[in-house]
Design a protein around this motif. Structure first.
Motif, PDB file in Angstrom:
ATOM      1  N   GLN A   1       0.839  -1.216   0.000  1.00 39.79           N
ATOM      2  CA  GLN A   1       0.000   0.000   0.000  1.00 39.79           C
ATOM      3  C   GLN A   1       0.864   1.252   0.000  1.00 39.79           C
ATOM      4  O   GLN A   1       0.583   2.217  -0.719  1.00 39.79           O
ATOM      5  CB  GLN A   1      -0.920  -0.009   1.219  1.00 39.79           C
ATOM      6  CG  GLN A   1      -1.825   1.218   1.285  1.00 39.79           C
ATOM      7  CD  GLN A   1      -2.764   1.196   2.478  1.00 39.79           C
ATOM      8  OE1 GLN A   1      -2.827   0.201   3.210  1.00 39.79           O
ATOM      9  NE2 GLN A   1      -3.485   2.274   2.702  1.00 39.79           N
ATOM     10  N   TRP A   2       1.943   1.259   0.816  1.00 36.61           N
ATOM     11  CA  TRP A   2       2.805   2.438   0.885  1.00 36.61           C
ATOM     12  C   TRP A   2       3.459   2.719  -0.464  1.00 36.61           C
ATOM     13  O   TRP A   2       3.513   3.868  -0.908  1.00 36.61           O
ATOM     14  CB  TRP A   2       3.880   2.243   1.954  1.00 36.61           C
ATOM     15  CG  TRP A   2       4.756   3.440   2.120  1.00 36.61           C
ATOM     16  CD1 TRP A   2       4.498   4.556   2.871  1.00 36.61           C
ATOM     17  CD2 TRP A   2       6.041   3.643   1.517  1.00 36.61           C
ATOM     18  NE1 TRP A   2       5.543   5.458   2.769  1.00 36.61           N
ATOM     19  CE2 TRP A   2       6.497   4.924   1.949  1.00 36.61           C
ATOM     20  CE3 TRP A   2       6.851   2.894   0.673  1.00 36.61           C
ATOM     21  CZ2 TRP A   2       7.731   5.445   1.546  1.00 36.61           C
ATOM     22  CZ3 TRP A   2       8.071   3.422   0.267  1.00 36.61           C
ATOM     23  CH2 TRP A   2       8.500   4.676   0.703  1.00 36.61           C
ATOM     24  N   VAL A   3       3.943   1.683  -1.126  1.00 36.17           N
ATOM     25  CA  VAL A   3       4.561   1.882  -2.439  1.00 36.17           C
ATOM     26  C   VAL A   3       3.521   2.367  -3.447  1.00 36.17           C
ATOM     27  O   VAL A   3       3.780   3.303  -4.225  1.00 36.17           O
ATOM     28  CB  VAL A   3       5.223   0.578  -2.936  1.00 36.17           C
ATOM     29  CG1 VAL A   3       5.741   0.750  -4.359  1.00 36.17           C
ATOM     30  CG2 VAL A   3       6.374   0.173  -2.016  1.00 36.17           C
ATOM     31  N   ALA A   4       2.342   1.757  -3.444  1.00 33.95           N
ATOM     32  CA  ALA A   4       1.301   2.134  -4.403  1.00 33.95           C
ATOM     33  C   ALA A   4       0.868   3.591  -4.226  1.00 33.95           C
ATOM     34  O   ALA A   4       0.554   4.271  -5.202  1.00 33.95           O
ATOM     35  CB  ALA A   4       0.094   1.210  -4.258  1.00 33.95           C
ATOM     36  N   GLU A   5       0.865   4.073  -2.987  1.00 30.72           N
ATOM     37  CA  GLU A   5       0.416   5.443  -2.712  1.00 30.72           C
ATOM     38  C   GLU A   5       1.537   6.466  -2.797  1.00 30.72           C
ATOM     39  O   GLU A   5       1.310   7.660  -2.573  1.00 30.72           O
ATOM     40  CB  GLU A   5      -0.227   5.504  -1.323  1.00 30.72           C
ATOM     41  CG  GLU A   5      -1.526   4.703  -1.231  1.00 30.72           C
ATOM     42  CD  GLU A   5      -2.116   4.695   0.170  1.00 30.72           C
ATOM     43  OE1 GLU A   5      -1.425   5.206   1.105  1.00 30.72           O
ATOM     44  OE2 GLU A   5      -3.238   4.197   0.338  1.00 30.72           O
ATOM     45  N   SER A   6       2.748   6.037  -3.110  1.00 26.99           N
ATOM     46  CA  SER A   6       3.869   6.967  -3.202  1.00 26.99           C
ATOM     47  C   SER A   6       3.603   8.024  -4.290  1.00 26.99           C
ATOM     48  O   SER A   6       3.078   7.712  -5.360  1.00 26.99           O
ATOM     49  CB  SER A   6       5.150   6.212  -3.549  1.00 26.99           C
ATOM     50  OG  SER A   6       6.182   7.118  -3.901  1.00 26.99           O
ATOM     51  N   PRO A   7       3.965   9.280  -4.025  1.00 26.22           N
ATOM     52  CA  PRO A   7       3.803  10.320  -5.049  1.00 26.22           C
ATOM     53  C   PRO A   7       4.876  10.275  -6.132  1.00 26.22           C
ATOM     54  O   PRO A   7       4.836  11.067  -7.073  1.00 26.22           O
ATOM     55  CB  PRO A   7       3.909  11.612  -4.236  1.00 26.22           C
ATOM     56  CG  PRO A   7       4.801  11.257  -3.084  1.00 26.22           C
ATOM     57  CD  PRO A   7       4.462   9.832  -2.744  1.00 26.22           C
ATOM     58  N   ALA A   8       5.845   9.356  -6.006  1.00 31.72           N
ATOM     59  CA  ALA A   8       6.942   9.290  -6.972  1.00 31.72           C
ATOM     60  C   ALA A   8       6.422   8.985  -8.368  1.00 31.72           C
ATOM     61  O   ALA A   8       5.540   8.138  -8.556  1.00 31.72           O
ATOM     62  CB  ALA A   8       7.958   8.232  -6.549  1.00 31.72           C
ATOM     63  N   GLU A   9       6.990   9.680  -9.355  1.00 29.57           N
ATOM     64  CA  GLU A   9       6.627   9.419 -10.746  1.00 29.57           C
ATOM     65  C   GLU A   9       7.269   8.132 -11.261  1.00 29.57           C
ATOM     66  O   GLU A   9       6.735   7.484 -12.160  1.00 29.57           O
ATOM     67  CB  GLU A   9       7.058  10.587 -11.641  1.00 29.57           C
ATOM     68  CG  GLU A   9       6.227  11.841 -11.512  1.00 29.57           C
ATOM     69  CD  GLU A   9       6.628  12.708 -10.328  1.00 29.57           C
ATOM     70  OE1 GLU A   9       5.830  13.579  -9.923  1.00 29.57           O
ATOM     71  OE2 GLU A   9       7.757  12.518  -9.801  1.00 29.57           O
ATOM     72  N   ILE A  10       8.416   7.762 -10.695  1.00 26.16           N
ATOM     73  CA  ILE A  10       9.133   6.553 -11.118  1.00 26.16           C
ATOM     74  C   ILE A  10       9.412   5.705  -9.882  1.00 26.16           C
ATOM     75  O   ILE A  10       9.891   6.224  -8.862  1.00 26.16           O
ATOM     76  CB  ILE A  10      10.448   6.909 -11.831  1.00 26.16           C
ATOM     77  CG1 ILE A  10      10.182   7.789 -13.061  1.00 26.16           C
ATOM     78  CG2 ILE A  10      11.206   5.646 -12.231  1.00 26.16           C
ATOM     79  CD1 ILE A  10      11.442   8.371 -13.667  1.00 26.16           C
ATOM     80  N   ILE A  11       9.138   4.408  -9.968  1.00 27.03           N
ATOM     81  CA  ILE A  11       9.375   3.492  -8.852  1.00 27.03           C
ATOM     82  C   ILE A  11      10.192   2.319  -9.361  1.00 27.03           C
ATOM     83  O   ILE A  11       9.828   1.666 -10.348  1.00 27.03           O
ATOM     84  CB  ILE A  11       8.051   2.978  -8.252  1.00 27.03           C
ATOM     85  CG1 ILE A  11       7.243   4.150  -7.670  1.00 27.03           C
ATOM     86  CG2 ILE A  11       8.312   1.937  -7.180  1.00 27.03           C
ATOM     87  CD1 ILE A  11       5.876   3.741  -7.137  1.00 27.03           C
ATOM     88  N   CYS A  12      11.315   2.042  -8.697  1.00 28.69           N
ATOM     89  CA  CYS A  12      12.175   0.904  -9.030  1.00 28.69           C
ATOM     90  C   CYS A  12      12.219  -0.039  -7.829  1.00 28.69           C
ATOM     91  O   CYS A  12      12.594   0.385  -6.727  1.00 28.69           O
ATOM     92  CB  CYS A  12      13.585   1.378  -9.377  1.00 28.69           C
ATOM     93  SG  CYS A  12      13.690   2.378 -10.881  1.00 28.69           S
ATOM     94  N   LEU A  13      11.856  -1.297  -8.048  1.00 28.49           N
ATOM     95  CA  LEU A  13      11.781  -2.262  -6.953  1.00 28.49           C
ATOM     96  C   LEU A  13      12.652  -3.480  -7.248  1.00 28.49           C
ATOM     97  O   LEU A  13      12.599  -4.045  -8.342  1.00 28.49           O
ATOM     98  CB  LEU A  13      10.332  -2.703  -6.735  1.00 28.49           C
ATOM     99  CG  LEU A  13       9.324  -1.574  -6.442  1.00 28.49           C
ATOM    100  CD1 LEU A  13       7.917  -2.136  -6.312  1.00 28.49           C
ATOM    101  CD2 LEU A  13       9.715  -0.806  -5.194  1.00 28.49           C
ATOM    102  N   GLN A  14      13.449  -3.853  -6.256  1.00 31.13           N
ATOM    103  CA  GLN A  14      14.250  -5.068  -6.333  1.00 31.13           C
ATOM    104  C   GLN A  14      13.609  -6.139  -5.447  1.00 31.13           C
ATOM    105  O   GLN A  14      12.898  -5.813  -4.503  1.00 31.13           O
ATOM    106  CB  GLN A  14      15.688  -4.805  -5.879  1.00 31.13           C
ATOM    107  CG  GLN A  14      16.390  -3.678  -6.633  1.00 31.13           C
ATOM    108  CD  GLN A  14      16.239  -2.342  -5.941  1.00 31.13           C
ATOM    109  OE1 GLN A  14      16.321  -2.249  -4.714  1.00 31.13           O
ATOM    110  NE2 GLN A  14      16.039  -1.269  -6.714  1.00 31.13           N
ATOM    111  N   GLU A  15      13.882  -7.413  -5.758  1.00 32.03           N
ATOM    112  CA  GLU A  15      13.280  -8.553  -5.061  1.00 32.03           C
ATOM    113  C   GLU A  15      11.765  -8.414  -5.042  1.00 32.03           C
ATOM    114  O   GLU A  15      11.104  -8.485  -3.998  1.00 32.03           O
ATOM    115  CB  GLU A  15      13.855  -8.707  -3.633  1.00 32.03           C
ATOM    116  CG  GLU A  15      15.330  -9.067  -3.639  1.00 32.03           C
ATOM    117  CD  GLU A  15      15.855  -9.485  -2.275  1.00 32.03           C
ATOM    118  OE1 GLU A  15      15.040  -9.897  -1.418  1.00 32.03           O
ATOM    119  OE2 GLU A  15      17.072  -9.418  -2.057  1.00 32.03           O
TER     120      GLU A  15
END
Length: 373
Positions: free
Chosen positions: A128-142
């Protein structure tokens, strides 16, 4: 005699410092002992700094030597301990574009039994926290995802690709390394509020969790940028083994040598992996942003190769060590963001309020000045 001994020690410290800096430049796959020499660099830097006030109180002429060395090696010091105490938040700019980037090793959203807690609370909160982030770009590992086609009983919780992507107004690219028996997907992911024009994967031999991925994004001002997300070879070190290795002689005999061997293998792998990536970076026709779980310290060959050509966001605007590892080992910064010379780093922070993984997420704000006509 005391002064003569102190002067000799000062010269030895400076020599040690120069050798350690040279070791940082040597890839472990050509001469692995250099990687261990590079790890002593922060100690040599600190001792050289201590020599400055010592000699200022005794002989200012001699103090000029460690002071000059400190000035020349200051960029190396800043890699480990960033100091920008007088920095103020940048004013809003009318020209160009500001881009926020979130990077995080999400530890497969704690799906494994030993990582879960009651009601999958940490998994739900993290997604939920990642989905609601205001960031325009999201990079996730693992990264971990259970798509709608999965037969898993908890896909309403772990349907992370859709929740962070389409439901949150982002396009997504999932670089899969494994699909298991229930149809769940493992790998890395990039999400963007900007259109994804092209995408690709960089393998380090057999495709595994340790690889790289990239996307080309079209910005609102019609510029195109390239974003890399990568995860270098894991350290494969257990915290308990590390503690046992230095707590007693028996612990060192049983754990220490094994840890050193694993550490060596990891350093060798990361050095050739980063060399593979830097060749790809050189061919990019667009401004670059890099998000990485380096699994390496700021005083390492892999970090050095990136810092030579890119701005490390923390070292550019941060204050202090900026640790990103959420564990018992203190002051460990292994998660980093880098930006090409076209960018200006406005802000960077580590989200210590988000403790759901063994890595703290990082967010940076970058400014891409408008092109002059």
């Amino acid at each position: 005699m005391r002064r003569s001994f102190a002067f000799t020690c000062t010269l030895l410290i400076i020599g040690w410092l120069l050798v350690a800096i040279a070791c940082v430049q040597v890839p472990a796959y050509t001469f692995w002992p250099a990687a261990f020499g590079a790890l002593t660099l922060p100690v040599a830097l600190g001792l050289n700094l201590l020599a400055v006030p010592y000699w200022l109180l005794r002989n200012w002429r001699v103090a000029a030597l460690p002071l000059l060395v400190a000035v020349l090696t200051w960029p190396h010091f800043q890699r480990g301990v960033a100091l920008h105490p007088l920095r103020v938040a940048p004013a809003a700019k009318e020209d160009g574009l500001r881009v926020r980037v979130l990077s995080a090793n999400v530890r497969i959203f704690n799906v494994y039994p030993q990582l879960r807690n009651a009601g999958l609370a940490s998994s739900r909160s993290m997604i939920q926290w990642v989905a609601e982030s205001p960031a325009e770009i999201i990079c996730l590992q693992e990264f971990y995802n259970e798509p709608r086609t999965s037969t898993g009983k908890e896909k309403d919780v772990f349907n992370s690709f859709e929740r962070i992507g389409a439901r949150s107004g982002r396009q997504g690219f999932l670089s899969r390394t494994l699909t298991n028996s229930i149809g769940a997907e493992f790998g890395m992911a990039i999400f963007s509020r900007y259109p994804i024009l092209r995408r690709g994967t960089v393998k380090f031999g057999k495709l595994s969790q340790n690889h790289a991925m990239w996307v080309d994004l079209r910005l609102p001002n019609a510029d195109t940028i390239r974003v890399f997300n990568f995860h270098l070879q894991s350290m494969s070190l257990d915290e308990k083994d590390i503690v046992d290795s230095y707590s007693s002689k028996a612990g060192f005999r049983s754990k220490g040598l094994g840890l050193l061997r694993r550490f060596k293998r990891g350093m060798v792998a990361r050095s050739w992996q980063v060399d593979t990536l830097t060749r790809r970076f050189e061919r990019s026709p667009y401004p670059l942003l890099l998000c990485a779980d380096l699994n390496d310290l700021p005083y390492s060959y892999s970090y050095d190769q990136l810092a030579d050509d890119f701005q490390n966001a923390w070292a550019t605007v941060g204050n202090g060590v900026g640790p990103t590892y959420n564990g018992k080992l203190p002051f460990v910064r292994i998660d980093n963001q880098f930006a090409g010379p076209e960018w200006q780093v406005d802000d960077f922070w580590v989200h210590y309020e988000i403790p759901y993984s063994d890595h703290y997420p990082t967010t940076a704000t970058y400014h891409l000045p408008a092109k002059t006509k």
